[in-house]
Write a protein that holds these residues in place. Sequence first.
Motif, PDB file in Angstrom:
ATOM      1  N   VAL A  78       6.874   7.883  11.923  1.00  0.00           N
ATOM      2  CA  VAL A  78       6.629   7.182  10.659  1.00  0.00           C
ATOM      3  C   VAL A  78       5.462   6.218  10.807  1.00  0.00           C
ATOM      4  O   VAL A  78       4.527   6.204   9.990  1.00  0.00           O
ATOM      5  CB  VAL A  78       7.893   6.429  10.202  1.00  0.00           C
ATOM      6  CG1 VAL A  78       7.587   5.574   8.970  1.00  0.00           C
ATOM      7  CG2 VAL A  78       9.019   7.414   9.882  1.00  0.00           C
ATOM      8  N   VAL A  89       2.001   8.211  11.140  1.00  0.00           N
ATOM      9  CA  VAL A  89       1.436   8.720   9.881  1.00  0.00           C
ATOM     10  C   VAL A  89       0.917   7.567   9.023  1.00  0.00           C
ATOM     11  O   VAL A  89      -0.178   7.639   8.457  1.00  0.00           O
ATOM     12  CB  VAL A  89       2.484   9.565   9.124  1.00  0.00           C
ATOM     13  CG1 VAL A  89       1.959   9.957   7.740  1.00  0.00           C
ATOM     14  CG2 VAL A  89       2.840  10.814   9.926  1.00  0.00           C
ATOM     15  N   ARG A 140      -3.623  11.873   2.897  1.00  0.00           N
ATOM     16  CA  ARG A 140      -2.223  12.348   2.976  1.00  0.00           C
ATOM     17  C   ARG A 140      -2.152  13.850   2.746  1.00  0.00           C
ATOM     18  O   ARG A 140      -1.403  14.568   3.436  1.00  0.00           O
ATOM     19  CB  ARG A 140      -1.358  11.608   1.957  1.00  0.00           C
ATOM     20  CG  ARG A 140      -0.919  10.228   2.387  1.00  0.00           C
ATOM     21  CD  ARG A 140       0.249   9.724   1.540  1.00  0.00           C
ATOM     22  NE  ARG A 140      -0.134   9.575   0.148  1.00  0.00           N
ATOM     23  CZ  ARG A 140      -0.625   8.464  -0.390  1.00  0.00           C
ATOM     24  NH1 ARG A 140      -0.809   7.402   0.375  1.00  0.00           N
ATOM     25  NH2 ARG A 140      -0.948   8.413  -1.668  1.00  0.00           N
ATOM     26  N   ILE A 142       4.979  13.596   3.650  1.00  0.00           N
ATOM     27  CA  ILE A 142       3.654  13.047   3.958  1.00  0.00           C
ATOM     28  C   ILE A 142       2.772  13.096   2.719  1.00  0.00           C
ATOM     29  O   ILE A 142       2.112  12.111   2.357  1.00  0.00           O
ATOM     30  CB  ILE A 142       2.988  13.826   5.114  1.00  0.00           C
ATOM     31  CG1 ILE A 142       3.764  13.614   6.413  1.00  0.00           C
ATOM     32  CG2 ILE A 142       1.529  13.389   5.291  1.00  0.00           C
ATOM     33  CD1 ILE A 142       3.282  14.482   7.564  1.00  0.00           C
ATOM     34  N   THR A 192       6.929   8.473   3.622  1.00  0.00           N
ATOM     35  CA  THR A 192       7.073   8.605   5.069  1.00  0.00           C
ATOM     36  C   THR A 192       8.339   7.933   5.588  1.00  0.00           C
ATOM     37  O   THR A 192       8.864   8.320   6.637  1.00  0.00           O
ATOM     38  CB  THR A 192       5.851   8.007   5.789  1.00  0.00           C
ATOM     39  OG1 THR A 192       5.633   6.676   5.311  1.00  0.00           O
ATOM     40  CG2 THR A 192       4.604   8.832   5.517  1.00  0.00           C
TER      41      THR A 192
END
Length: 353
Positions: free
Chosen positions: A237, A240, A256, A296, A301
Amino acid sequence: MDAKALLSELVEKGVADIFIITGKPLSYKRGTSIEQLNDKILLPPDTEQIISQIYEMAENRSMKNIREHGDDDFSFAIKGVSRFRVNTYKQRGSLAAVIRVVAFELPDPIRLHIPPSVLDLTDLRRGLVLITGPAGSGKTTTLACLIDRINARSNNHVITLENPIEFLHRHKRSLISQREIGIDTASYATALRAALRESPDVILIGELRDPETISIALTAAETGHLVLSTLHTVGAVNTVDRLVDSFRAEQQAQVRMQLSMVLQSVVSQQLLPTTDGGMIPAFEIMHCNNAIRNLIREGRTHQMSAVINTSASEGMIGMDSCLLGLYQSGRIGAQDMITHALAPEALAKQAGL
């Protein structure tokens, strides 16, 4: 003080890091503790002498960077002893250095407890794979294991972009081009652009440091290359989110979308002391299935952890689940489990503490 003899002695002791800092005796890290070699306090002329000798052993590397900019990164080897990764820097006006000992031999992934589901990432032919974790968690070592496995099993051209080069790869079934930032090329971004014209199958980027490098890496993964890299984050998490947040707000939706298409896996690792005095890694492994890709793309996320924890059949595992397993098997202590947890209170309750 003879720097070569000193480094040879410390390698024999099995140390991981060596600290050359004014005002303290020469120190080293073995396991998780820092110990002193002797009682001799290092003065500025002492650190200057040792560090100058190290530059001489690094093929008479110029000290211009450290003199003018205050820090420098490089690697070198002492034949028959070891390789070393060096960071030199100025502190309180004197020279200092931290030296990482790097074995000549490539590491054995089995002895390092790297899970099969991580090693199997070498079967991928395209996309982005990220190995993440705090400094000193073994990210570079894991990447070296993956590159060695590709080298042994596949007929590819592998380009590595590193700062500095740590592990040396000999050509096996693959061709290996290892480029060091600052010596062979000016920057990650410059080298990465050039790499796309060098017919690579696999590209290793030592670290995704800035939006420009991240953007080129995403494009490389999008155009059919397997891209391996690292980030200093713990957990999929956070990884990203860090990538997306590196860009301006108006660019983040596009990033994204791009990330949801090219990201294959995020492996997050931490290194913990064991109950018998050794070290063992804990892994979080996320593979991008359709559910993860949708989260995503949609910016949700925070829900990825739930998918990871319910996808063990796909080779995934959450960091806290891995820590709990290590604790329940008696390999790590309760305090270390809690200290390294992403959700300490919830994990303590789950462990019955």
